[in-house]
Design a protein around this motif. Structure first.
Motif, PDB file in Angstrom:
ATOM      1  N   MET A 102       0.783  -1.487   0.204  1.00  0.00           N
ATOM      2  CA  MET A 102       0.096   0.420   0.126  1.00  0.00           C
ATOM      3  C   MET A 102       1.031   1.297   0.203  1.00  0.00           C
ATOM      4  O   MET A 102       1.600   1.463   0.855  1.00  0.00           O
ATOM      5  CB  MET A 102      -0.667   0.000   0.940  1.00  0.00           C
ATOM      6  N   THR A 103       0.173   2.487  -1.070  1.00  0.00           N
ATOM      7  CA  THR A 103       1.436   3.656  -1.089  1.00  0.00           C
ATOM      8  C   THR A 103       1.519   4.298  -0.124  1.00  0.00           C
ATOM      9  O   THR A 103      -0.224   4.586   1.011  1.00  0.00           O
ATOM     10  CB  THR A 103       1.074   4.198  -2.078  1.00  0.00           C
ATOM     11  N   VAL A 104       1.985   4.700   0.323  1.00  0.00           N
ATOM     12  CA  VAL A 104       1.344   5.863   1.668  1.00  0.00           C
ATOM     13  C   VAL A 104       0.185   7.091   0.656  1.00  0.00           C
ATOM     14  O   VAL A 104      -0.295   7.235   1.898  1.00  0.00           O
ATOM     15  CB  VAL A 104       2.765   7.568   1.525  1.00  0.00           C
ATOM     16  N   VAL A 105       0.091   7.248  -0.014  1.00  0.00           N
ATOM     17  CA  VAL A 105      -1.249   8.239  -0.597  1.00  0.00           C
ATOM     18  C   VAL A 105      -1.981   7.387  -0.221  1.00  0.00           C
ATOM     19  O   VAL A 105      -3.513   7.644   0.296  1.00  0.00           O
ATOM     20  CB  VAL A 105      -1.135   8.549  -1.889  1.00  0.00           C
ATOM     21  N   GLU A 106      -2.404   5.887  -0.885  1.00  0.00           N
ATOM     22  CA  GLU A 106      -3.590   4.856  -0.144  1.00  0.00           C
ATOM     23  C   GLU A 106      -3.817   5.488   1.273  1.00  0.00           C
ATOM     24  O   GLU A 106      -5.184   5.073   1.699  1.00  0.00           O
ATOM     25  CB  GLU A 106      -3.120   3.695  -0.843  1.00  0.00           C
ATOM     26  N   ALA A 107      -2.841   4.593   2.139  1.00  0.00           N
ATOM     27  CA  ALA A 107      -2.566   4.698   3.407  1.00  0.00           C
ATOM     28  C   ALA A 107      -3.180   5.831   4.611  1.00  0.00           C
ATOM     29  O   ALA A 107      -4.142   5.340   4.925  1.00  0.00           O
ATOM     30  CB  ALA A 107      -1.358   4.252   4.488  1.00  0.00           C
ATOM     31  N   THR A 108      -3.420   6.906   3.518  1.00  0.00           N
ATOM     32  CA  THR A 108      -3.187   8.561   4.055  1.00  0.00           C
ATOM     33  C   THR A 108      -4.860   8.192   3.594  1.00  0.00           C
ATOM     34  O   THR A 108      -5.819   8.691   4.457  1.00  0.00           O
ATOM     35  CB  THR A 108      -2.917   9.558   2.883  1.00  0.00           C
ATOM     36  N   LEU A 109      -4.838   7.946   2.420  1.00  0.00           N
ATOM     37  CA  LEU A 109      -6.459   8.124   1.864  1.00  0.00           C
ATOM     38  C   LEU A 109      -7.610   7.079   2.895  1.00  0.00           C
ATOM     39  O   LEU A 109      -8.652   7.322   2.984  1.00  0.00           O
ATOM     40  CB  LEU A 109      -6.690   7.245   1.016  1.00  0.00           C
ATOM     41  N   ALA A 110      -6.893   5.687   3.244  1.00  0.00           N
ATOM     42  CA  ALA A 110      -7.789   4.985   4.070  1.00  0.00           C
ATOM     43  C   ALA A 110      -8.151   5.424   5.501  1.00  0.00           C
ATOM     44  O   ALA A 110      -8.682   5.132   5.704  1.00  0.00           O
ATOM     45  CB  ALA A 110      -7.260   3.643   4.343  1.00  0.00           C
ATOM     46  N   ARG A 111      -7.428   6.363   5.893  1.00  0.00           N
ATOM     47  CA  ARG A 111      -7.324   6.384   7.222  1.00  0.00           C
ATOM     48  C   ARG A 111      -8.791   8.019   7.134  1.00  0.00           C
ATOM     49  O   ARG A 111      -9.301   8.741   8.102  1.00  0.00           O
ATOM     50  CB  ARG A 111      -6.617   7.563   8.121  1.00  0.00           C
ATOM     51  N   ILE A 112      -9.097   8.501   6.062  1.00  0.00           N
ATOM     52  CA  ILE A 112     -10.422   9.783   5.341  1.00  0.00           C
ATOM     53  C   ILE A 112     -11.447   9.255   6.518  1.00  0.00           C
ATOM     54  O   ILE A 112     -11.771   8.229   5.013  1.00  0.00           O
ATOM     55  CB  ILE A 112      -9.700  10.447   4.193  1.00  0.00           C
ATOM     56  N   PRO A 113     -11.845   9.570   6.733  1.00  0.00           N
ATOM     57  CA  PRO A 113     -13.816   9.150   7.014  1.00  0.00           C
ATOM     58  C   PRO A 113     -14.094   9.447   5.588  1.00  0.00           C
ATOM     59  O   PRO A 113     -14.349  10.639   4.840  1.00  0.00           O
ATOM     60  CB  PRO A 113     -13.884   9.644   7.662  1.00  0.00           C
ATOM     61  N   GLN A 114     -15.836   8.507   5.531  1.00  0.00           N
ATOM     62  CA  GLN A 114     -16.318   8.712   4.375  1.00  0.00           C
ATOM     63  C   GLN A 114     -17.150   9.994   4.829  1.00  0.00           C
ATOM     64  O   GLN A 114     -17.737  10.153   5.868  1.00  0.00           O
ATOM     65  CB  GLN A 114     -16.746   7.743   4.647  1.00  0.00           C
ATOM     66  N   PRO A 115     -17.920  10.122   3.948  1.00  0.00           N
ATOM     67  CA  PRO A 115     -18.226  10.736   2.966  1.00  0.00           C
ATOM     68  C   PRO A 115     -16.287  11.706   2.234  1.00  0.00           C
ATOM     69  O   PRO A 115     -16.288  11.539   1.054  1.00  0.00           O
ATOM     70  CB  PRO A 115     -18.764  11.604   1.791  1.00  0.00           C
ATOM     71  N   TYR A 116     -15.803  11.861   2.966  1.00  0.00           N
ATOM     72  CA  TYR A 116     -15.139  12.851   2.804  1.00  0.00           C
ATOM     73  C   TYR A 116     -13.619  12.050   2.026  1.00  0.00           C
ATOM     74  O   TYR A 116     -13.019  12.474   0.762  1.00  0.00           O
ATOM     75  CB  TYR A 116     -14.067  13.605   3.833  1.00  0.00           C
ATOM     76  N   ARG A 117     -12.976  10.836   1.984  1.00  0.00           N
ATOM     77  CA  ARG A 117     -12.256  10.166   0.710  1.00  0.00           C
ATOM     78  C   ARG A 117     -12.977   9.306  -0.357  1.00  0.00           C
ATOM     79  O   ARG A 117     -11.828   9.991  -0.953  1.00  0.00           O
ATOM     80  CB  ARG A 117     -12.632   8.920   2.158  1.00  0.00           C
ATOM     81  N   ASP A 118     -14.560   9.913   0.019  1.00  0.00           N
ATOM     82  CA  ASP A 118     -14.601  10.104  -1.805  1.00  0.00           C
ATOM     83  C   ASP A 118     -13.897  10.743  -2.587  1.00  0.00           C
ATOM     84  O   ASP A 118     -13.677  10.921  -3.694  1.00  0.00           O
ATOM     85  CB  ASP A 118     -16.513   9.111  -2.008  1.00  0.00           C
ATOM     86  N   LYS A 119     -14.145  12.257  -1.694  1.00  0.00           N
ATOM     87  CA  LYS A 119     -14.401  13.284  -2.821  1.00  0.00           C
ATOM     88  C   LYS A 119     -12.802  13.269  -2.890  1.00  0.00           C
ATOM     89  O   LYS A 119     -12.022  14.196  -3.841  1.00  0.00           O
ATOM     90  CB  LYS A 119     -14.611  14.276  -1.621  1.00  0.00           C
ATOM     91  N   ALA A 120     -11.994  13.158  -1.625  1.00  0.00           N
ATOM     92  CA  ALA A 120     -10.371  12.981  -2.406  1.00  0.00           C
ATOM     93  C   ALA A 120      -9.984  12.139  -3.028  1.00  0.00           C
ATOM     94  O   ALA A 120      -9.039  13.028  -3.618  1.00  0.00           O
ATOM     95  CB  ALA A 120      -9.355  12.336  -0.572  1.00  0.00           C
ATOM     96  N   ILE A 121     -10.722  11.146  -3.171  1.00  0.00           N
ATOM     97  CA  ILE A 121     -10.180  10.200  -4.034  1.00  0.00           C
ATOM     98  C   ILE A 121     -10.205  10.886  -5.985  1.00  0.00           C
ATOM     99  O   ILE A 121      -9.714  10.540  -6.404  1.00  0.00           O
ATOM    100  CB  ILE A 121     -10.714   8.710  -4.146  1.00  0.00           C
ATOM    101  N   HIS A 122     -11.190  11.362  -5.738  1.00  0.00           N
ATOM    102  CA  HIS A 122     -12.224  11.889  -7.175  1.00  0.00           C
ATOM    103  C   HIS A 122     -10.757  13.193  -6.927  1.00  0.00           C
ATOM    104  O   HIS A 122     -10.879  13.509  -8.643  1.00  0.00           O
ATOM    105  CB  HIS A 122     -13.371  12.017  -6.535  1.00  0.00           C
ATOM    106  N   HIS A 123     -10.102  13.794  -6.498  1.00  0.00           N
ATOM    107  CA  HIS A 123      -9.812  15.211  -6.207  1.00  0.00           C
ATOM    108  C   HIS A 123      -8.187  14.871  -6.400  1.00  0.00           C
ATOM    109  O   HIS A 123      -7.579  15.666  -5.748  1.00  0.00           O
ATOM    110  CB  HIS A 123     -10.139  16.213  -5.521  1.00  0.00           C
ATOM    111  N   ARG A 124      -8.151  13.474  -6.382  1.00  0.00           N
ATOM    112  CA  ARG A 124      -6.380  13.223  -6.501  1.00  0.00           C
ATOM    113  C   ARG A 124      -5.494  13.815  -6.928  1.00  0.00           C
ATOM    114  O   ARG A 124      -4.644  14.178  -5.967  1.00  0.00           O
ATOM    115  CB  ARG A 124      -6.061  11.716  -6.397  1.00  0.00           C
ATOM    116  N   GLU A 125      -5.617  14.174  -8.187  1.00  0.00           N
ATOM    117  CA  GLU A 125      -4.866  14.408  -8.891  1.00  0.00           C
ATOM    118  C   GLU A 125      -4.712  16.032  -8.109  1.00  0.00           C
ATOM    119  O   GLU A 125      -3.473  16.796  -7.908  1.00  0.00           O
ATOM    120  CB  GLU A 125      -4.990  14.706  -9.826  1.00  0.00           C
ATOM    121  N   LEU A 126      -5.735  16.866  -7.404  1.00  0.00           N
ATOM    122  CA  LEU A 126      -5.619  18.352  -7.451  1.00  0.00           C
ATOM    123  C   LEU A 126      -5.066  18.063  -6.118  1.00  0.00           C
ATOM    124  O   LEU A 126      -3.942  19.739  -5.793  1.00  0.00           O
ATOM    125  CB  LEU A 126      -7.153  18.763  -7.517  1.00  0.00           C
TER     126      LEU A 126
END
Length: 169
Positions: free
Chosen positions: A1-25
């Protein structure tokens, strides 16, 4: 698991989906934050030493150093799922847009100093330094980042070259 994926896994829903959607930004903004620190340190170092009477020149040089770091980080991390152009073409577009970005970044400082005359002897040294920081490091950075985000996605790494990756599990 990458650092980004590990960080995203810690973000609660529904914010995680937003963060994944805007990952590039988010990655672009993180690179921007890192290069802002580089830009700020180089700007303040130059402005308080060898270029104390030439703040715009100090700002341009600081932005150039930060831009070189930005290319590597954006290419290898922020926009790594985009490609399709030959590297020299991509780099030429990046640095051309970044050259325009130097003018965009520097314009608020130039306006502050030479149009609004927020410099000695018209204002105190404290006011001059505060104005330089706000115009050069805050306003200039925000306007420049918005311009570069738009231009990089439009011209350097356009949507037609996106390589989709599966979402993290």
């Amino acid at each position: 698991m990458t650092v980004v994926e590990a960080t995203l896994a810690r973000i609660p829903q529904p914010y995680r989906d937003k963060a994944i959607h805007h990952r590039e930004l988010i990655k672009f903004l993180m690179v921007g934050g890192s290069t802002w620190v580089i830009d700020t340190v180089v700007f303040l170092l130059l402005k308080t030493t060898v270029l104390d009477s030439k703040p715009v020149t100090a700002k341009v040089m600081a932005v150039l150093v930060a831009t070189m770091v930005s290319y590597v980080l954006n290419r290898e991390w922020s926009f790594r799922t985009r490609g399709g152009r030959e590297r020299h073409h991509e780099a030429a577009l990046f640095f051309l847009i970044s050259g325009v970005g130097v003018a965009v970044y520097s314009a608020p400082l130039w306006i502050s100093r030479y149009v609004l005359e927020l410099q000695e002897p018209f204002v105190s040294l404290v006011t001059q330094e505060f104005s330089d920081f706000v115009a050069g490091q805050i306003v200039g950075t925000l306007v420049g980042m918005a311009f570069r985000w738009w231009a990089f996605r439009r011209f350097v790494w356009p949507a037609q070259f996106v390589r989709r990756q599966p979402p993290p599990a």
